[in-house]
Scaffold this active site. Structure first.
Site, PDB file in Angstrom:
ATOM      1  N   GLU A   1     -23.116 -29.043 -37.389  1.00  0.00           N
ATOM      2  CA  GLU A   1     -23.246 -30.357 -38.024  1.00  0.00           C
ATOM      3  C   GLU A   1     -24.216 -30.268 -39.205  1.00  0.00           C
ATOM      4  OE1 GLU A   1     -24.367 -32.769 -34.632  1.00  0.00           O
ATOM      5  OE2 GLU A   1     -22.613 -32.022 -33.559  1.00  0.00           O
TER       6      GLU A   1
ATOM      7  N   GLU B   1     -19.911 -31.424 -29.992  1.00  0.00           N
ATOM      8  CA  GLU B   1     -20.573 -30.203 -29.528  1.00  0.00           C
ATOM      9  C   GLU B   1     -19.678 -29.338 -28.651  1.00  0.00           C
ATOM     10  OE1 GLU B   1     -22.184 -32.985 -29.965  1.00  0.00           O
ATOM     11  OE2 GLU B   1     -23.866 -32.419 -31.247  1.00  0.00           O
TER      12      GLU B   1
ATOM     13  N   PHE C   1     -29.982 -29.596 -31.387  1.00  0.00           N
ATOM     14  CA  PHE C   1     -31.041 -29.605 -30.373  1.00  0.00           C
ATOM     15  C   PHE C   1     -30.424 -29.038 -29.090  1.00  0.00           C
ATOM     16  CE2 PHE C   1     -32.309 -32.780 -33.375  1.00  0.00           C
ATOM     17  CZ  PHE C   1     -33.694 -32.818 -33.358  1.00  0.00           C
TER      18      PHE C   1
ATOM     19  N   ASP D   1     -30.827 -29.792 -26.222  1.00  0.00           N
ATOM     20  CA  ASP D   1     -30.463 -30.881 -25.314  1.00  0.00           C
ATOM     21  C   ASP D   1     -28.961 -31.186 -25.411  1.00  0.00           C
ATOM     22  OD1 ASP D   1     -33.519 -32.241 -25.038  1.00  0.00           O
ATOM     23  OD2 ASP D   1     -33.073 -31.186 -26.892  1.00  0.00           O
ATOM     24  N   PHE D   2     -28.385 -31.011 -26.588  1.00  0.00           N
ATOM     25  CA  PHE D   2     -26.961 -31.324 -26.792  1.00  0.00           C
ATOM     26  C   PHE D   2     -26.053 -30.256 -26.188  1.00  0.00           C
ATOM     27  CE2 PHE D   2     -28.448 -33.199 -31.145  1.00  0.00           C
ATOM     28  CZ  PHE D   2     -29.262 -34.097 -30.480  1.00  0.00           C
TER      29      PHE D   2
ATOM     30  N   HIS E   1     -34.530 -34.919 -26.752  1.00  0.00           N
ATOM     31  CA  HIS E   1     -34.668 -34.071 -27.941  1.00  0.00           C
ATOM     32  C   HIS E   1     -35.869 -33.132 -27.836  1.00  0.00           C
ATOM     33  CE1 HIS E   1     -32.031 -37.133 -29.747  1.00  0.00           C
ATOM     34  NE2 HIS E   1     -31.856 -36.358 -30.795  1.00  0.00           N
TER      35      HIS E   1
HETATM   36  C1  LIG Z   1     -24.770 -35.108 -29.161  1.00  0.00           C
HETATM   37  C2  LIG Z   1     -25.542 -35.286 -30.397  1.00  0.00           C
HETATM   38  N1  LIG Z   1     -25.231 -34.553 -31.485  1.00  0.00           N
HETATM   39  C3  LIG Z   1     -25.920 -34.679 -32.623  1.00  0.00           C
HETATM   40  C4  LIG Z   1     -26.982 -35.541 -32.692  1.00  0.00           C
HETATM   41  C5  LIG Z   1     -27.811 -35.640 -33.951  1.00  0.00           C
HETATM   42  N2  LIG Z   1     -27.515 -36.904 -34.612  1.00  0.00           N
HETATM   43  C6  LIG Z   1     -28.259 -37.992 -34.398  1.00  0.00           C
HETATM   44  S1  LIG Z   1     -27.652 -39.327 -35.168  1.00  0.00           S
HETATM   45  C7  LIG Z   1     -26.371 -38.448 -35.817  1.00  0.00           C
HETATM   46  C8  LIG Z   1     -25.384 -39.123 -36.691  1.00  0.00           C
HETATM   47  C9  LIG Z   1     -24.695 -40.229 -35.985  1.00  0.00           C
HETATM   48  O1  LIG Z   1     -23.817 -40.848 -36.843  1.00  0.00           O
HETATM   49  P1  LIG Z   1     -23.097 -42.190 -36.454  1.00  0.00           P
HETATM   50  O2  LIG Z   1     -22.509 -42.078 -35.109  1.00  0.00           O
HETATM   51  O3  LIG Z   1     -22.201 -42.554 -37.558  1.00  0.00           O
HETATM   52  O4  LIG Z   1     -24.306 -43.240 -36.341  1.00  0.00           O
HETATM   53  P2  LIG Z   1     -25.277 -43.767 -37.485  1.00  0.00           P
HETATM   54  O5  LIG Z   1     -26.415 -42.806 -37.563  1.00  0.00           O
HETATM   55  O6  LIG Z   1     -24.531 -43.875 -38.736  1.00  0.00           O
HETATM   56  O7  LIG Z   1     -25.746 -45.076 -36.963  1.00  0.00           O
HETATM   57  C10 LIG Z   1     -26.438 -37.121 -35.428  1.00  0.00           C
HETATM   58  C11 LIG Z   1     -25.505 -36.076 -35.835  1.00  0.00           C
HETATM   59  C12 LIG Z   1     -27.300 -36.277 -31.525  1.00  0.00           C
HETATM   60  N3  LIG Z   1     -28.359 -37.109 -31.491  1.00  0.00           N
HETATM   61  N4  LIG Z   1     -26.564 -36.148 -30.412  1.00  0.00           N
END
Ligand SMILES: Cc1ncc(C[n+]2csc(CCOP(=O)(O)OP(=O)(O)O)c2C)c(N)n1
Ligand SMILES: [Mg+2]
Lengths: 322, 337
Positions: B29, B71, B94, B96-97, B140
């Site tokens: 990502e 993931e 992370f 955790d994921f 995290h």
């Molecule tokens: C399983 C997982 N993968 C990656 C992340 C890292 N991460 C946190 S927010 C995010 C983007 C999320 O995008 P969206 O669902 O569009 O929500 P927005 O931030 O736009 O509200 C990512 C990749 C995470 N927290 N959990």
């Protein structure tokens, strides 16, 4: 706009509370007094409030990493939330959770979530419980555009469909997941068109307009309560700040944010509509603004004064009993 | 030698290995950032911790692949590509994921070679971040190396210095088995001398961080520097320690640990995970079973408590082992009668 005066006031107050909560955090994060990772919901208020104004405390929601708005809209105590974000002992989660884990079972708020896509399966489970209880409660999962690519989200939509659960999947499409544009990572024409493939009734709507959100949700939630099974909505929306504080946002179109702030600010749109229609006056709005400001001030004041957690409490609440 | 940060050392390894073998590619990502954006040229992120920055300029978007938030899909695609002859380096932001990708790691990648009678290889690397220290709360901040160390078929590396970051990542990429590569998120900015050009650190070979007579300290990642701090304070009291950084928890350099414990007669294992079924308990069991008669004091494990990692500073600070706790533990075993 078939809403009573009190309903309009309540809706405005909720949206404004979220906005001011986030504006305060935006300023405060720069000073370093807010620990951890904080994602601001400013810009998306009409979605959280438009959805939750159709819910009662007996209904459930699950939220995301960008959860403050959903929490406030569902009725979490604002002062307890502020204390939680400052990491205080008497915060809503005793300083254990912080921004990404605000929750309050008493109001049906089953948690913000640090795992993208973590919420929808849980909301589907809450919808199953609601169905078994047979009292007409529903469960709403909020998720971003990015969350729609997680396997567990797919699985929960299918489960909700085959079990005919009162599970409502709300997708807030703010165009980006972190720095990635939704067009690149979502192969289908839209989130909505994909969700329809699960046999779920799906609507696309304008998330900048509280009244549209409210109306769409009113109908969908009523149907879910009556036992018509799951449904979904894809709302077009925008976030006014970066993915995280300090994000340079160089992935956005030139003037995108400026345009959104000028033309797509859900609070301005709401204000213009109600004042033009003569439903609320400028004075009414000003009075509500004052109430909100003093609530936020009070919450910050209390949060700053609140006691720090006792280090020994690191091991409390791991289990009910052990 | 060039002074580099831990982050730069990792990036260095990726550049060298991608140049050396065109089967190596990165995916994850925002590892590039902005691929397919209607508004910007890709490349402004380079991974949220900045490790994959600049790679796409030399190797193109074909070998630097931005992935959706999927993931399980990322881990599984990496495993499948590896089975089909590539050497993917997948990033899971992370550790955790990893909860989401565990099936692909635990039931698939780890077991192909064994289940298929030695006829398959799965040379994938899954890079991920771990550890507390940023008030990032329970989802995290975990250190999940014990979880994957317990799975036969997976190798696990966790560098504590910039030089080892480069050397272990290069080795991981060339290794024919699946490797889970743990980068401590508080270490990205530390700097140190890193060998220029090709630098390979063998798996299963511990680093002797410092040498002493009175106690053996075993630690990985961020905890190594905590042990060094503790050892400095102990030296003032005339207590000296062997500090051993195994560098890979699987394979494990058992000899380095056992030889040291035979010499010092005392063992303190430090790790920032909960204590049960942990890396610390594994090392303690190893020493108790193999060099029991050399021990002059009970083995001590300095770990986090049996709890998730909390958010607030005061609570997180209590969770993570501190140099003071390490020092006290060493004093205790040295003074044991
Ligand atoms: C399983 C997982 N993968 C990656 C992340 C890292 N991460 C946190 S927010 C995010 C983007 C999320 O995008 P969206 O669902 O569009 O929500 P927005 O931030 O736009 O509200 C990512 C990749 C995470 N927290 N959990
Ligand atoms: Mg989004």
């Amino acid at each position: 706009m078939q809403l009573a005066r009190e309903e309009l006031e309540q809706a405005y107050k909720q949206m404004k509370t979220i906005r001011e909560f986030e504006e305060h955090l935006h300023r405060e994060i720069m000073t370093g007094s807010i620990p951890g990772f904080t994602h601001l919901y400013a810009g998306q208020e009409a979605v959280a409030v438009g959805v939750c104004e159709n819910l009662t405390e007996a209904d459930f929601i699950t939220s995301t990493h960008r959860g403050h708005g959903h929490c406030i809209a569902k009725g979490c105590d604002v002062i307890g939330m502020m204390k939680e974000l400052y990491g205080k002992a008497d915060g809503l989660c005793k300083g254990k959770g912080g921004s990404m884990h605000v929750a309050d079972m008493d109001v049906g708020m089953l948690g913000a979530n640090g795992i993208v896509g973590g919420g929808p399966p849980l909301a589907t489970g809450a919808a199953l419980a609601a169905k078994l209880d047979g009292k007409g409660s529903v469960a709403v999962s909020f998720g971003g555009d990015g969350s729609c690519n997680q396997g567990p989200v797919f699985e929960s939509m299918n489960i909700a469909a085959i079990l005919n659960l009162p599970s409502i999947f709300v997708y807030e499409n703010n165009r980006y997941s972190e720095h990635t544009h939704c067009d690149y990572v979502i192969a289908s024409e839209s989130i909505a068109s994909r969700v329809e493939g699960f046999g779920i009734h799906t609507v696309k709507a304008n998330g900048f307009d509280f009244f549209e959100v409210h109306e769409v949700m009113k109908e969908l939630i009523a149907k879910a309560r009556e036992g018509n099974g799951p449904c979904a909505v894809e709302f077009e929306t925008t976030r006014f700040y970066g993915h995280f504080e300090g994000d340079p946002q160089n992935y956005r179109a030139q003037d995108e944010l400026k345009n959104d702030r000028e033309n797509n600010d859900c609070i301005t749109i709401f204000k213009d509509k109600v004042t033009e229609a003569g439903l609320l006056s400028d004075d009414d709005i000003n009075k509500l603004d004052e109430e909100v400001n003093s609530l936020i001030e009070e919450s910050v004041d209390q949060a700053k004064k609140s006691p720090l957690p006792n280090p020994e409490d690191v091991t409390t609440d791991v289990y009910v009993s052990y | 030698m060039t002074e580099k940060t831990y982050r730069e050392a990792l990036t260095d390894a990726l550049f060298l290995e991608m140049r050396r073998d065109e089967n190596v590619f990165v995916m994850g990502e925002d590892v590039v950032g902005g691929t397919g954006s209607p508004h910007a040229e890709p490349g402004f992120v380079g991974g949220v911790f900045g490790v994959t920055g600049g790679l796409h300029e030399e190797f193109g978007l074909e070998r630097c692949i931005d992935m959706p938030i999927s993931e399980a899909g990322i881990a599984g695609t990496a495993a499948g590509a590896a089975l089909a002859g590539k050497r993917p380096v997948a990033e899971i932001m992370f550790c955790d994921f990893m909860g989401l990708c565990l099936d692909q790691l635990m039931n698939q990648a780890a077991k192909f070679r064994y289940m298929f009678g030695g006829k398959a290889t799965c040379p994938m690397v899954l890079r991920t971040t771990y550890g507390a220290g940023m008030n990032a709360a329970s989802q995290h901040s975990q250190s999940l190396h014990p979880l994957v160390t317990a799975i036969p078929g997976l190798k696990v590396a966790m560098p504590s210095t910039p030089a080892d970051a480069k050397g272990l990542l290069s080795t991981a990429i060339r290794d024919d088995d699946p490797v889970i590569f743990f980068e401590h998120k508080t270490l990205y900015t530390i700097s140190g001398d890193v060998p220029d050009g090709e630098h390979l650190v063998p798996f299963g070979k511990a680093r002797m961080v410092s040498e002493g007579d009175d106690c053996t300290l075993v630690a990985t990642g961020r905890m190594v520097s905590f042990c060094e701090n503790a050892a400095q304070a102990l030296a003032d009291d005339g207590i000296t320690c062997d500090i051993i950084d195994p560098r890979t928890t699987s394979p494990l350099d058992e000899d380095a640990i056992l030889d040291s414990v035979e010499k010092t007669g005392r063992l303190v294992v430090v790790d920032e995970t909960p204590p049960r079924c942990s890396f610390a308990s594994d090392i303690a069991a190893l020493a108790a079973g193999e060099v029991f008669s050399s021990l002059k004091a009970p083995i001590k494990q300095i770990t986090g408590p049996h709890s998730p990692v909390p958010f607030a500073k005061e609570l997180e600070g209590e969770f993570v082992p501190s140099p003071t706790k390490i020092r006290d533990a060493v004093s205790e075993v040295v003074n044991f009668k």
